[in-house]
Write a protein that holds these residues in place. Structure first.
Motif, PDB file in Angstrom:
ATOM      1  N   VAL A  47       0.862  -1.182   0.000  1.00 50.88           N
ATOM      2  CA  VAL A  47       0.000   0.000   0.000  1.00 50.88           C
ATOM      3  C   VAL A  47       0.901   1.235   0.000  1.00 50.88           C
ATOM      4  O   VAL A  47       1.769   1.379   0.858  1.00 50.88           O
ATOM      5  CB  VAL A  47      -0.922   0.017   1.247  1.00 50.88           C
ATOM      6  CG1 VAL A  47      -1.796   1.266   1.262  1.00 50.88           C
ATOM      7  CG2 VAL A  47      -1.780  -1.243   1.279  1.00 50.88           C
ATOM      8  N   CYS A  48       0.700   2.087  -0.991  1.00 48.37           N
ATOM      9  CA  CYS A  48       1.499   3.312  -1.050  1.00 48.37           C
ATOM     10  C   CYS A  48       1.104   4.207   0.128  1.00 48.37           C
ATOM     11  O   CYS A  48      -0.075   4.490   0.320  1.00 48.37           O
ATOM     12  CB  CYS A  48       1.266   4.040  -2.371  1.00 48.37           C
ATOM     13  SG  CYS A  48       1.952   5.708  -2.385  1.00 48.37           S
ATOM     14  N   PRO A  49       2.075   4.640   0.943  1.00 45.86           N
ATOM     15  CA  PRO A  49       1.740   5.442   2.124  1.00 45.86           C
ATOM     16  C   PRO A  49       1.194   6.826   1.774  1.00 45.86           C
ATOM     17  O   PRO A  49       0.635   7.509   2.613  1.00 45.86           O
ATOM     18  CB  PRO A  49       3.062   5.556   2.878  1.00 45.86           C
ATOM     19  CG  PRO A  49       4.118   5.219   1.890  1.00 45.86           C
ATOM     20  CD  PRO A  49       3.501   4.379   0.813  1.00 45.86           C
ATOM     21  N   ILE A  50       1.342   7.225   0.529  1.00 44.21           N
ATOM     22  CA  ILE A  50       0.876   8.564   0.159  1.00 44.21           C
ATOM     23  C   ILE A  50      -0.539   8.523  -0.417  1.00 44.21           C
ATOM     24  O   ILE A  50      -1.429   9.226   0.039  1.00 44.21           O
ATOM     25  CB  ILE A  50       1.878   9.235  -0.808  1.00 44.21           C
ATOM     26  CG1 ILE A  50       3.196   9.455  -0.052  1.00 44.21           C
ATOM     27  CG2 ILE A  50       1.327  10.570  -1.319  1.00 44.21           C
ATOM     28  CD1 ILE A  50       4.363   9.829  -0.896  1.00 44.21           C
ATOM     29  N   CYS A  51      -0.781   7.676  -1.395  1.00 46.44           N
ATOM     30  CA  CYS A  51      -2.108   7.662  -2.030  1.00 46.44           C
ATOM     31  C   CYS A  51      -2.988   6.511  -1.545  1.00 46.44           C
ATOM     32  O   CYS A  51      -4.172   6.436  -1.899  1.00 46.44           O
ATOM     33  CB  CYS A  51      -1.971   7.616  -3.544  1.00 46.44           C
ATOM     34  SG  CYS A  51      -1.208   6.106  -4.169  1.00 46.44           S
ATOM     35  N   ASN A  52      -2.393   5.595  -0.738  1.00 44.82           N
ATOM     36  CA  ASN A  52      -3.148   4.455  -0.206  1.00 44.82           C
ATOM     37  C   ASN A  52      -3.642   3.476  -1.255  1.00 44.82           C
ATOM     38  O   ASN A  52      -4.517   2.661  -0.972  1.00 44.82           O
ATOM     39  CB  ASN A  52      -4.332   4.925   0.646  1.00 44.82           C
ATOM     40  CG  ASN A  52      -3.875   5.292   2.036  1.00 44.82           C
ATOM     41  OD1 ASN A  52      -3.101   4.558   2.654  1.00 44.82           O
ATOM     42  ND2 ASN A  52      -4.309   6.441   2.511  1.00 44.82           N
ATOM     43  N   ARG A  54      -2.999   0.278  -4.062  1.00 44.83           N
ATOM     44  CA  ARG A  54      -2.181  -0.937  -4.028  1.00 44.83           C
ATOM     45  C   ARG A  54      -1.246  -1.017  -5.223  1.00 44.83           C
ATOM     46  O   ARG A  54      -1.651  -0.738  -6.342  1.00 44.83           O
ATOM     47  CB  ARG A  54      -3.052  -2.177  -4.042  1.00 44.83           C
ATOM     48  CG  ARG A  54      -4.363  -2.034  -3.307  1.00 44.83           C
ATOM     49  CD  ARG A  54      -4.871  -3.357  -2.921  1.00 44.83           C
ATOM     50  NE  ARG A  54      -5.737  -3.933  -3.956  1.00 44.83           N
ATOM     51  CZ  ARG A  54      -6.598  -4.899  -3.697  1.00 44.83           C
ATOM     52  NH1 ARG A  54      -6.675  -5.410  -2.483  1.00 44.83           N
ATOM     53  NH2 ARG A  54      -7.346  -5.390  -4.656  1.00 44.83           N
ATOM     54  N   TYR A  55      -0.048  -1.444  -4.933  1.00 41.33           N
ATOM     55  CA  TYR A  55       0.945  -1.599  -6.001  1.00 41.33           C
ATOM     56  C   TYR A  55       1.774  -2.836  -5.753  1.00 41.33           C
ATOM     57  O   TYR A  55       1.987  -3.225  -4.606  1.00 41.33           O
ATOM     58  CB  TYR A  55       1.885  -0.379  -6.045  1.00 41.33           C
ATOM     59  CG  TYR A  55       1.211   0.836  -6.598  1.00 41.33           C
ATOM     60  CD1 TYR A  55       1.174   1.077  -7.960  1.00 41.33           C
ATOM     61  CD2 TYR A  55       0.568   1.725  -5.738  1.00 41.33           C
ATOM     62  CE1 TYR A  55       0.518   2.175  -8.470  1.00 41.33           C
ATOM     63  CE2 TYR A  55      -0.097   2.831  -6.239  1.00 41.33           C
ATOM     64  CZ  TYR A  55      -0.112   3.048  -7.612  1.00 41.33           C
ATOM     65  OH  TYR A  55      -0.757   4.133  -8.112  1.00 41.33           O
ATOM     66  N   SER A  56       2.276  -3.432  -6.825  1.00 44.69           N
ATOM     67  CA  SER A  56       3.164  -4.572  -6.612  1.00 44.69           C
ATOM     68  C   SER A  56       4.613  -4.110  -6.500  1.00 44.69           C
ATOM     69  O   SER A  56       5.490  -4.898  -6.194  1.00 44.69           O
ATOM     70  CB  SER A  56       3.007  -5.607  -7.721  1.00 44.69           C
ATOM     71  OG  SER A  56       3.150  -5.001  -8.968  1.00 44.69           O
ATOM     72  N   LYS A  66       7.329   5.351  -1.867  1.00 44.69           N
ATOM     73  CA  LYS A  66       6.073   5.684  -2.545  1.00 44.69           C
ATOM     74  C   LYS A  66       5.904   4.925  -3.850  1.00 44.69           C
ATOM     75  O   LYS A  66       6.852   4.332  -4.359  1.00 44.69           O
ATOM     76  CB  LYS A  66       5.971   7.182  -2.795  1.00 44.69           C
ATOM     77  CG  LYS A  66       7.165   7.778  -3.484  1.00 44.69           C
ATOM     78  CD  LYS A  66       7.201   9.279  -3.264  1.00 44.69           C
ATOM     79  CE  LYS A  66       8.615   9.796  -3.414  1.00 44.69           C
ATOM     80  NZ  LYS A  66       8.776  11.156  -2.978  1.00 44.69           N
ATOM     81  N   CYS A  67       4.680   5.000  -4.370  1.00 44.31           N
ATOM     82  CA  CYS A  67       4.412   4.330  -5.633  1.00 44.31           C
ATOM     83  C   CYS A  67       4.901   5.214  -6.783  1.00 44.31           C
ATOM     84  O   CYS A  67       5.234   6.376  -6.582  1.00 44.31           O
ATOM     85  CB  CYS A  67       2.919   4.070  -5.776  1.00 44.31           C
ATOM     86  SG  CYS A  67       1.965   5.538  -6.165  1.00 44.31           S
ATOM     87  N   ARG A  68       4.862   4.656  -7.970  1.00 40.54           N
ATOM     88  CA  ARG A  68       5.382   5.421  -9.108  1.00 40.54           C
ATOM     89  C   ARG A  68       4.547   6.665  -9.417  1.00 40.54           C
ATOM     90  O   ARG A  68       5.054   7.653  -9.915  1.00 40.54           O
ATOM     91  CB  ARG A  68       5.499   4.543 -10.334  1.00 40.54           C
ATOM     92  CG  ARG A  68       4.185   3.875 -10.748  1.00 40.54           C
ATOM     93  CD  ARG A  68       4.256   3.365 -12.157  1.00 40.54           C
ATOM     94  NE  ARG A  68       5.392   2.474 -12.376  1.00 40.54           N
ATOM     95  CZ  ARG A  68       6.195   2.540 -13.421  1.00 40.54           C
ATOM     96  NH1 ARG A  68       6.002   3.447 -14.333  1.00 40.54           N
ATOM     97  NH2 ARG A  68       7.177   1.684 -13.563  1.00 40.54           N
ATOM     98  N   ASN A  69       3.252   6.598  -9.090  1.00 39.50           N
ATOM     99  CA  ASN A  69       2.419   7.768  -9.388  1.00 39.50           C
ATOM    100  C   ASN A  69       2.629   8.907  -8.409  1.00 39.50           C
ATOM    101  O   ASN A  69       2.334  10.050  -8.713  1.00 39.50           O
ATOM    102  CB  ASN A  69       0.953   7.371  -9.427  1.00 39.50           C
ATOM    103  CG  ASN A  69       0.645   6.548 -10.649  1.00 39.50           C
ATOM    104  OD1 ASN A  69       1.125   6.850 -11.741  1.00 39.50           O
ATOM    105  ND2 ASN A  69      -0.104   5.480 -10.467  1.00 39.50           N
ATOM    106  N   CYS A  70       3.122   8.576  -7.234  1.00 39.49           N
ATOM    107  CA  CYS A  70       3.356   9.617  -6.237  1.00 39.49           C
ATOM    108  C   CYS A  70       4.776  10.160  -6.315  1.00 39.49           C
ATOM    109  O   CYS A  70       5.127  11.068  -5.580  1.00 39.49           O
ATOM    110  CB  CYS A  70       3.081   9.086  -4.838  1.00 39.49           C
ATOM    111  SG  CYS A  70       1.338   8.759  -4.581  1.00 39.49           S
ATOM    112  N   SER A  71       5.577   9.592  -7.182  1.00 32.96           N
ATOM    113  CA  SER A  71       6.946  10.062  -7.295  1.00 32.96           C
ATOM    114  C   SER A  71       7.029  11.155  -8.350  1.00 32.96           C
ATOM    115  O   SER A  71       6.544  10.995  -9.454  1.00 32.96           O
ATOM    116  CB  SER A  71       7.860   8.902  -7.683  1.00 32.96           C
ATOM    117  OG  SER A  71       9.071   9.417  -8.159  1.00 32.96           O
TER     118      SER A  71
END
Ligand SMILES: [Zn+2]
Length: 181
Positions: A47-52, A54-56, A66-71
């Motif tokens: 779980v991305c801590p920023i957007c919550n 799910r990502y692998s 963070k996930c790629r979308n939050c970077s």
């Protein structure tokens, strides 16, 4: 930037586990997990801590996970040729500098976003803000004029030792395109 992928921990996690601690470098990260039923059992996602969401996989840079979308680098990932001293190089350096002081970077960087930050009292923090504003000035020129900066100039700016960083106010560095060399 390190990437942690769910497949690297395959079979090591009890189904239903809510979070895991992962040590990367000398830092310990807690990552929340989200479980999904599949035809043959359950699989988990980070779980991305920023957007919550799910990502692998998650990306780790410095203290940030963070996930790629939050970077902020997300939109530039498609570009492969990273010229030294060019746009991607300068952008990466800004991310690294910001990360060290736990600054959430937005582009374009604007020092006035931090005027009321209580960390402004700290010398190191003020230095980082100055460095980021100077790098932003350079970054804009890599976009509009395709300028590439020599390593020596970048080094001086990163160390807050470029003479212009004393001669120009932050306001000037924000406002005018400066010929750094
Ligand atoms: Zn995210």
């Amino acid at each position: 930037m390190k990437i942690i992928n769910t497949s690297t921990l395959k079979g090591m996690i009890e189904p239903g586990t809510k979070n895991i601690k992962v040590k990367i470098g000398d830092k310990l990260y807690t990552i929340d997990l989200s479980w999904q039923k599949t035809g043959y059992g359950q699989r988990y996602f980070f779980v991305c801590p920023i957007c919550n969401k799910r990502y692998s996989d998650l990306h780790i840079e410095g203290k940030t996970l963070k996930c790629r979308n939050c970077s902020p680098m997300n939109k530039y990932w498609g570009i492969q040729n990273s010229t030294k001293g060019g746009f991607i190089d300068i952008t990466y350096r800004m991310l690294r500098v910001a990360d060290k002081q736990d600054i959430k970077l937005k582009f374009p960087f604007d020092y006035t976003d931090f005027l009321f930050d209580e960390r402004e009292r700290k010398k190191d923090f003020r230095k980082t803000i100055r460095v980021l504003q100077a790098l932003e000035n350079m970054r804009v020129q890599t976009i509009f004029y395709k300028t590439t900066y020599p390593a020596k100039i970048i080094r001086l700016v990163l160390d807050d030792e470029h003479p212009f960083m004393v001669n120009y106010s932050l306001q000037d560095i924000k406002k005018y395109l400066i010929r750094w060399y």
